[in-house]
Design an enzyme around this catalytic site. Structure first.
Site, PDB file in Angstrom:
ATOM      1  N   ASP A  71     -92.741 -65.420  14.812  1.00 21.86           N
ATOM      2  CA  ASP A  71     -92.958 -64.727  13.540  1.00 21.86           C
ATOM      3  C   ASP A  71     -92.738 -63.237  13.744  1.00 21.86           C
ATOM      4  O   ASP A  71     -93.582 -62.545  14.317  1.00 21.86           O
ATOM      5  CB  ASP A  71     -94.377 -65.001  13.038  1.00 21.86           C
ATOM      6  CG  ASP A  71     -94.691 -64.287  11.740  1.00 21.86           C
ATOM      7  OD1 ASP A  71     -93.783 -63.644  11.162  1.00 21.86           O
ATOM      8  OD2 ASP A  71     -95.857 -64.355  11.301  1.00 21.86           O
ATOM      9  N   ASN A 128     -80.545 -60.686  12.980  1.00 23.82           N
ATOM     10  CA  ASN A 128     -80.172 -61.277  11.694  1.00 23.82           C
ATOM     11  C   ASN A 128     -81.374 -61.646  10.837  1.00 23.82           C
ATOM     12  O   ASN A 128     -81.273 -61.671   9.608  1.00 23.82           O
ATOM     13  CB  ASN A 128     -79.318 -62.522  11.948  1.00 23.82           C
ATOM     14  CG  ASN A 128     -79.021 -63.295  10.687  1.00 23.82           C
ATOM     15  OD1 ASN A 128     -78.331 -62.813   9.803  1.00 23.82           O
ATOM     16  ND2 ASN A 128     -79.565 -64.506  10.584  1.00 23.82           N
ATOM     17  N   TYR A 141     -85.901 -54.607   0.127  1.00 23.81           N
ATOM     18  CA  TYR A 141     -84.823 -55.147   0.959  1.00 23.81           C
ATOM     19  C   TYR A 141     -83.741 -54.088   1.145  1.00 23.81           C
ATOM     20  O   TYR A 141     -83.318 -53.801   2.269  1.00 23.81           O
ATOM     21  CB  TYR A 141     -84.238 -56.395   0.295  1.00 23.81           C
ATOM     22  CG  TYR A 141     -83.093 -57.008   1.075  1.00 23.81           C
ATOM     23  CD1 TYR A 141     -83.339 -57.796   2.190  1.00 23.81           C
ATOM     24  CD2 TYR A 141     -81.769 -56.811   0.683  1.00 23.81           C
ATOM     25  CE1 TYR A 141     -82.299 -58.369   2.910  1.00 23.81           C
ATOM     26  CE2 TYR A 141     -80.726 -57.380   1.393  1.00 23.81           C
ATOM     27  CZ  TYR A 141     -80.992 -58.153   2.500  1.00 23.81           C
ATOM     28  OH  TYR A 141     -79.953 -58.708   3.217  1.00 23.81           O
ATOM     29  N   LYS A 185     -82.938 -52.239   4.752  1.00 25.28           N
ATOM     30  CA  LYS A 185     -81.608 -52.399   5.334  1.00 25.28           C
ATOM     31  C   LYS A 185     -80.933 -51.037   5.548  1.00 25.28           C
ATOM     32  O   LYS A 185     -80.198 -50.849   6.534  1.00 25.28           O
ATOM     33  CB  LYS A 185     -80.744 -53.299   4.458  1.00 25.28           C
ATOM     34  CG  LYS A 185     -81.152 -54.755   4.499  1.00 25.28           C
ATOM     35  CD  LYS A 185     -81.061 -55.346   5.897  1.00 25.28           C
ATOM     36  CE  LYS A 185     -81.301 -56.841   5.920  1.00 25.28           C
ATOM     37  NZ  LYS A 185     -81.145 -57.423   7.274  1.00 25.28           N
ATOM     38  N   THR A 241     -74.671 -68.914   1.222  1.00 24.01           N
ATOM     39  CA  THR A 241     -75.597 -69.590   2.134  1.00 24.01           C
ATOM     40  C   THR A 241     -76.644 -70.328   1.305  1.00 24.01           C
ATOM     41  O   THR A 241     -76.834 -70.032   0.120  1.00 24.01           O
ATOM     42  CB  THR A 241     -76.315 -68.579   3.047  1.00 24.01           C
ATOM     43  OG1 THR A 241     -77.171 -67.751   2.240  1.00 24.01           O
ATOM     44  CG2 THR A 241     -75.318 -67.710   3.805  1.00 24.01           C
TER      45      THR A 241
END
Length: 260
Positions: free
Chosen positions: A68, A95, A165, A169, A200
């Protein structure tokens, strides 16, 4: 001077490799003859499927590692486990990431702060912790190395429904550039990729219907990326020829967002 970085038989840790891009990355490196440590957070069954898809290589068996990454104690343990299983570490691909919606107008403050904490813990602190620990191992080995971080087009274009996010990033891109300067004297090249939408399972719900058509229309190619296309670019950055791209942030978005 360091020995030339090898193009095969390397020891590779790919985080978030249960499926999607992570699975494509693991398969890309294994196809090149590298040994791969397949990391997963909670989806062990899918990660086992990834492991089963990897071809056998002369360098030795691949391995499965859980952890984790929201826990700051995990990066040292995970890197140590990868080194023990693979006999060392030559390449780290960061990733693993969290990407959950939290639009500012519709999200309560409690949920907003929780989202920021979760994204920061995994996307930024987890990535930074793994890079720190991997770099220490690579320096001790004395044969150079590669670190490739998976960033995002959203760091530049904006993520109105996923702002944490996009922000984390952007921080990952900046982290990679700082590490590129710091680690170059040790023969370690560090680069990032900034993909747009990738087809995906993780974003399958967003690529359906009219919303999906709008997403595909963002690119003049009229489609989203395939995971294998991004994996191929990462593999090149991690190759001997990729050394001089250290510090780069490579856009992989099908001309859907152009910057100078």
């Amino acid at each position: 001077m360091h020995a030339e970085f090898p193009s095969t038989g390397r020891r590779v840790l790919v985080t978030g490799a249960a499926d999607g891009l992570g699975r494509a990355l693991a398969r890309e490196f294994a196809a090149a003859g590298d040994r791969v440590a397949v990391h997963y957070g909670s989806r062990r069954a899918q990660a086992e499927e990834t492991l089963a898809l990897l071809p056998a290589v002369e360098a030795g068996p691949h391995t499965l590692l859980g952890g984790d990454l929201s826990d700051t104690a995990e990066p040292p343990r995970l890197v140590a486990a990868a080194v023990e299983s693979l006999g060392g570490l030559d390449i780290l691909v960061n990733n693993a990431a969290v990407n959950l919606p939290h639009p500012p107008v519709d999200t309560s403050y409690a949920d907003w702060t929780a989202a920021w904490q979760q994204h920061t813990a995994v996307n930024l602190l987890g990535t930074a912790g793994l890079a720190h620990q991997a770099a220490a191992r690579m320096i001790a080995q004395g044969r150079g190395g590669r670190i490739v971080n998976i960033g995002s087009r959203g760091a530049f274009r904006g993520e109105p429904d996923h702002p944490a996010y996009g922000a984390t990033k952007a921080a990952v891109h900046a982290l990679g550039q700082s590490l590129a300067v710091a680690l170059a004297p040790h023969g370690i090249a560090v680069a990032s990729v900034a993909p747009g939408f990738i087809e995906t399972p993780r974003v399958a719900d967003r690529l359906g219907g009219e919303a999906g058509e709008a997403i595909r229309a963002q690119s003049p190619f009229g489609r989203a990326a395939q995971p294998e296309e991004v994996a191929a670019a990462v593999a090149w950055l991690a190759s001997p020829a990729g050394e001089w791209s250290s510090g780069a942030v490579l856009d992989l978005n099908g001309a859907s967002y152009l910057r100078t």
